[in-house]
Scaffold this active site. Structure first.
Site, PDB file in Angstrom:
ATOM      1  N   HIS A 238       0.815  -1.223   0.000  1.00  0.00           N
ATOM      2  CA  HIS A 238       0.000   0.000   0.000  1.00  0.00           C
ATOM      3  C   HIS A 238       0.845   1.267   0.000  1.00  0.00           C
ATOM      4  O   HIS A 238       0.330   2.352  -0.241  1.00  0.00           O
ATOM      5  CB  HIS A 238      -1.047  -0.009   1.117  1.00  0.00           C
ATOM      6  CG  HIS A 238      -0.545   0.236   2.498  1.00  0.00           C
ATOM      7  ND1 HIS A 238      -0.357  -0.769   3.416  1.00  0.00           N
ATOM      8  CD2 HIS A 238      -0.213   1.371   3.144  1.00  0.00           C
ATOM      9  CE1 HIS A 238       0.069  -0.265   4.556  1.00  0.00           C
ATOM     10  NE2 HIS A 238       0.170   1.043   4.422  1.00  0.00           N
TER      11      HIS A 238
ATOM     12  N   SER B 165       4.275   2.442   7.977  1.00  0.00           N
ATOM     13  CA  SER B 165       3.996   1.348   7.054  1.00  0.00           C
ATOM     14  C   SER B 165       5.248   0.946   6.300  1.00  0.00           C
ATOM     15  O   SER B 165       5.949   1.788   5.774  1.00  0.00           O
ATOM     16  CB  SER B 165       2.943   1.774   6.041  1.00  0.00           C
ATOM     17  OG  SER B 165       1.698   1.724   6.638  1.00  0.00           O
TER      18      SER B 165
END
Lengths: 538, 500
Positions: free
Chosen positions: A111, A221
């Site tokens: 992502h 992330s």
């Protein structure tokens, strides 16, 4: 494992409501638990990145080489616009983390780099910005490999080594660039839980995930979660603060290792799946009825998806007793390396071309069957998010036809019950057999030739001039024919939608110009310019 | 939908702004001229059935409302007020004198009911309200309420629209007056009569305090109801049984063989066993005229009172069950006439009945498994937003019932919930499943289910098959029977089934 397949177990866990609650459904509807949100850095623009309190970061500890491994990734991406699919889409920029692993590769979350058009990698104590490219992206397990072509980039970098699954209650440290900061940040926490979790990036895949209590925020992330100098996982999702705090998730090494092994042959094949739903066999009467022993073993096959690998092998009513020699308990768990795990974890570790051996119980007789995983293309994909694709559509006479998928549902948020039914039950009612594409008249660009057609919006195309339309390609081919008129039948009641072809032809340029439509159709999801490795292999 | 827009009148609290000094026809003549106001208070205590625990009723509710006194000692109220009633009482406005009353006739779809006092002389000195059927847009109507003293409180408003709208039950649409009127909060304002020249013009249907718009059940619907109520056997408003679509689109007109610029609506669906199907109406027909009234491309005819209004008004306000109505249609461009004999469609004639009041719901308890029949009344237990909140699968089945079950004449049996018990270990989280078979027999009603499970299959088992996963549920018949008394005791289940 796909979520739809574990539909029953999901319902069993969350969907049902207790007797007490049921007395007042209006105030307490059977609630699905709040899904964790992926921790994308996209929401953080430089303007939003609050200047951190000036606490200087302590010099790196000698115990970990993380500073020589960690990179900061800035991705510029384009989000497709499903409401105007001919447009390029909105430009976004986000920051995430990644780390160097063996073979001059950088591991990060899918992502972080999904839909990216331009990637910049930076490392600690180096003022340079290095352009990077995506080598492999696995949207189903939210992992990606990127690389930097600058010759010296990896020279002073230290590749990180992977560990196993950390023990519960042991301490781990997460590294990254939370809320977009430019210097590395470290947070620590303990391992709270090891379980299957929904991976929200695709929003249909469930894999093993490790819950940790370390603070994880947008920008973390893709960063490594370390213990004793080894990577125990990749930080990837958590809850927003108003849902739950101190709950963050990392992708554990079994999932990472599987991804690295999958791409070792030069392309990513995705997960394989039994493509069936099952229920637990804990009811004594049901066990007796099926002729099973009272040994707490076996699960009952409910639905076998026809497009899946089990279709010709298993059927509803079969009882699965063992999988590759592991005994399946009546609650669906097997023992793997001393841990109890969902029996589908055995399948999770397989690759395209592998097979699995099952001992089953059919009509009160034992049998042994083999299921081969020859393909990994699933009709489920419409129920998950797509990335790095250009939306498919056909615009004809100002009528915008698009195939049904999660991205379309999120763009238009339709309330139409039939459309929602087609989406929800696409797999369980095997609707994909008749409708490989569910073609929706998603929008109408107003023009004199379609001014009375607004009530047809939201309809699902069934047939045109008496011919069934199964795919968007069928639709495009049909509109390329030259009958006097097109009589489009939608599913359900309602009159046909009638188009006079000559009138449509005369309106074409007018509509294109008025709405700045660059291209009247797109039938290919994958832009041709991308290299085959990069296109994830459908 | 409308339930969300229009709050119950009990919540309304508005200050009066203008004065009513200016005499308008809607304002009644001073009380002195009238002997007794034709209004009574109506006190209702009732209990709804609990569809989540179908063996019991919910806690009692009380409503205080007004009733309009009509001729022959009858009191008109909305059906909403007296649905699921246990006890109805009438109270004289001035004296406070009370008597019990019974519901004489009730029509849930048109939302009207007639009450009759037990004491036949109770309404004797009251001059009943006459009904005026000729209200049109621009008229002024007065809402009649009562002050705590029993004095009249009249508020006047303007009729802004006369149109067809769905009533709360949402079975077809009925004629409705929309009135712009600043209602005032009074305790007993559930059913409020609307009056023109001292005659009854309508009855409050719903009110939105924000926009101050009031919808009223109009006199023509009331008159229809009263006329039918005179007969021994009340049948209800007719229902025709087809859906239609405007023919504004010239391409659609041409496709249907109708080239001219005429009117008419396109028939999109004809439901089985309805007057439309019996008369031979077909999908694709264009309905040109109904009861000798030409209808336009949007489905409106020209009413002598209201002007353009949807043709369904001709089949509800103006027609009765049993009437034969000529339909002029065009089929593939050829003109034809069909004679449609109107019928009322009962709630029980639907696969998923749209409403159920004053009747207990059916259910069947087997072990801890609770079986019920799908109905909109059940779905409405999820509240005003039931279409969004209730299990989507069941909402879908209800919504598309005529498409999914074209043969009709059946129910959808659902396993609604599971009460934890020994016989249902491992099943306790199942809910909202549709039952296809029991012990190998097809299930089209709870009666079928009750019959099928009487005879256990070989080995003493009961096998339930469901459309959704887990597809099959197996029980030990002897265990189910043995456990029943404990189950009843633990969960307070008065009876294991109700099939009447």
């Amino acid at each position: 494992m796909k979520r739809s397949l574990s539909f029953v177990s999901a319902i069993l866990l969350f969907g049902a409501i207790s007797y007490g609650q049921q007395s007042n459904p209006a105030t307490s509807p059977p609630a699905q638990p709040e899904a964790p949100v992926a921790v994308p850095s996209r929401s953080v623009s430089p303007a939003q990145a609050v200047v951190p309190v000036p606490v200087p970061i302590a010099p790196p500890k000698p115990n970990g080489p993380v500073q020589k491994s960690l990179v900061r990734i800035t991705a510029t991406s384009v989000e497709p616009d499903y409401k105007a699919p001919w447009n390029a889409g909105a430009l976004q920029r986000g920051v995430g983390a990644g780390f160097v692993i063996s073979g001059n590769r950088i591991l990060t979350n899918a992502h972080v780099v999904a839909n990216s058009r331009y990637l910049i990698v930076e490392r600690e104590s180096d003022p340079n910005k290095y352009p990077a490219t995506v080598q492999f992206i696995a949207n189903d397990c939210d992992l990606a490999l990127i690389t930097v072509s600058a010759p010296d980039f990896f020279k002073n970098m230290v590749p990180l080594q992977f560990g196993g699954i950390p023990a519960l209650e042991s301490t781990v440290s997460a590294y990254g660039y939370p809320i977009g900061g430019e210097r590395m940040s470290v947070t620590a926490g303990i391992v709270s839980r090891i379980d299957f979790q929904l991976y929200t990036h695709s929003s249909i895949d469930q894999h093993l995930a490790v819950q940790i209590s370390a603070q994880i925020n947008p920008g973390n992330s893709g960063g490594p979660v370390m213990q004793n100098g080894k990577v125990m996982g990749v930080a990837f999702q958590g809850y927003s603060g108003d849902v739950a705090q101190g709950v963050a998730y990392m992708i554990p090494t079994p999932v990472i290792n599987r991804f690295l092994k999958d791409v070792s042959n030069g392309h990513y094949d995705k997960y394989v799946d039994l493509a069936l739903s099952y229920s637990k066999l804990q009811n004594p009467a049901q066990r007796k009825f099926l002729g099973l022993k009272d040994d707490d073993r076996g699960v009952l096959v409910n639905t076998v998806v026809e497009a899946g690998p089990s279709a010709t092998v298993l059927r509803p009513g079969d009882v699965l007793l063992t999988i590759d020699g592991h005994s399946i308990a009546s609650d669906g768990n097997v023992e793997l390396e001393g841990e109890r795990a969902d029996f589908q974890e055995v399948v999770e570790r397989k690759f395209k071309g592998d097979s699995v051996k099952l001992d089953i119980w059919r009509d009160k007789q034992p049998m042994t069957v083999k299921i081969e995983f020859l393909k990994t293309a699933w009709p489920y994909l419409i129920q998950g998010h797509s990335y790095d694709v250009r939306p498919r559509y056909v615009l004809y006479g100002g009528l915008l036809f698009q195939p049904l998928n999660l991205d379309l549902m999120e763009a238009y948020r339709p309330t139409d019950l039939r459309l929602r039914h087609f989406f929800e039950y696409f797999i369980l009612e095997q609707l994909y057999l008749q409708h490989p594409d569910v073609i929706v008249l998603a929008n109408i660009l107003p023009d004199p030739i379609n001014t009375y057609l607004a009530p047809y919006r939201g309809g699902i195309v069934d047939e045109i001039n008496g011919k069934k339309i199964r795919t968007l390609d069928d639709l495009a081919r049909t509109f390329a024919e030259t009958p006097e008129r097109f009589v489009i039948r939608m599913i359900g009641d309602g009159p046909p939608l009638v188009l006079d072809r000559n009138k449509v032809e005369t309106a074409r340029e007018r509509i294109k110009t008025r709405y700045n439509v660059l291209k009247e159709q797109n039938l290919e999801e994958k832009p041709e310019s991308k290299s085959p490795e990069q296109a994830d292999n459908i | 939908m409308h339930k969300r827009l229009f709050v119950t009148f009990g919540l309304v609290l508005v200050t009066v702004s203008g004065t009513l000094a200016k005499k308008e026809p809607g304002v009644p003549t001073p009380l002195s001229k009238q002997k007794q106001l034709a209004l009574v208070r109506v006190n209702v205590t009732g209990q709804s059935y609990d569809y989540f625990r179908p063996w019991q009723k919910k806690a009692p509710f009380s409503k205080r409302a007004l009733g309009a006194v009509l001729s022959k000692g009858r009191v008109l109220v909305t059906a909403d007020l007296v649905a699921n009633q246990n006890y109805v009482e009438l109270e004289r406005a001035e004296s406070g004198e009370k008597t019990a009353a019974k519901v004489q006739v009730i029509d849930y779809e048109a939302n009207l009911a007639l009450l009759e006092p037990m004491d036949k002389t109770f309404l004797d000195e009251i001059t009943p309200l006459e009904i005026t059927p000729d209200t049109v847009v621009g008229d002024r109507l007065a809402a009649w309420q009562l002050e705590p003293t029993g004095a009249l409180l009249a508020t006047e408003g303007l009729v802004t629209t006369v149109q067809m709208t769905p009533y709360p039950i949402d079975v077809g649409e009925f004629l409705t007056y929309r009135i712009s009127l600043p209602m005032q909060y009074r305790e007993n304002s559930y059913t409020v009569p609307l009056v023109k020249n001292n005659k009854l013009a309508g009855l409050l249907l719903r009110y939105d305090s924000r926009s101050q718009l009031l919808d009223a059940i109009p006199a023509p619907i009331i008159t229809h109801f009263l006329k039918e109520a005179e007969s021994q056997n009340y049948r209800g408003f007719p229902s025709i049984g087809f859906s239609f679509f405007p023919t504004r689109d010239p391409e659609l007109r041409q496709f249907a063989g109708e080239i001219g610029k005429g009117g008419g609506v396109y028939v999109t669906n004809v439901e089985p066993n309805t007057p439309a199907m019996k008369a031979g109406l077909k999908v694709g027909d264009i309905v040109i005229a109904v009861a000798n009234n030409e209808i336009d491309q949007n489905g409106n005819y020209v009413d002598p009172l209201y002007g353009k209004i949807e043709f369904t008004n001709l089949l509800t306000a103006h027609a009765y069950s049993g009437d034969v109505i000529p339909f002029r249609i065009e089929r593939n461009g050829n003109p034809m006439q069909l004679n449609v004999t109107l019928e009322h469609r009962d709630a029980k004639d639907y696969v998923s009945p749209p409403y159920n009041f004053d009747q207990p719901p059916r259910y069947y308890v087997l072990g801890g498994l609770i079986f019920q029949e799908l109905s909109r009344q059940y779905l409405k237990e999820w509240g005003a937003a039931w279409q969004r909140e209730a299990p989507q699968r069941l909402v879908y089945l209800d919504h598309f019932q005529s498409e999914l079950f074209p043969e009709g004449n059946r129910r959808v049996v659902i396993l609604s919930q599971v009460l934890p018990a020994n016989s249902t270990i491992g099943y306790d989280e199942l809910s909202y499943l549709t039952v296809t078979k029991a012990n190998g027999k097809e299930i089209k009603s709870l009666g079928d289910l009750a019959e099928a499970v009487k005879q256990p299959i070989e080995g003493g088992f009961i096998k339930i098959e469901t459309e959704e996963d887990p597809k099959q549920i197996d029980l030990d018949a002897a265990q189910v029977a043995a456990e029943a008394p404990v189950l009843q005791e633990n969960y307070g289940i008065s009876a294991l089934h109700r099939l009447d």
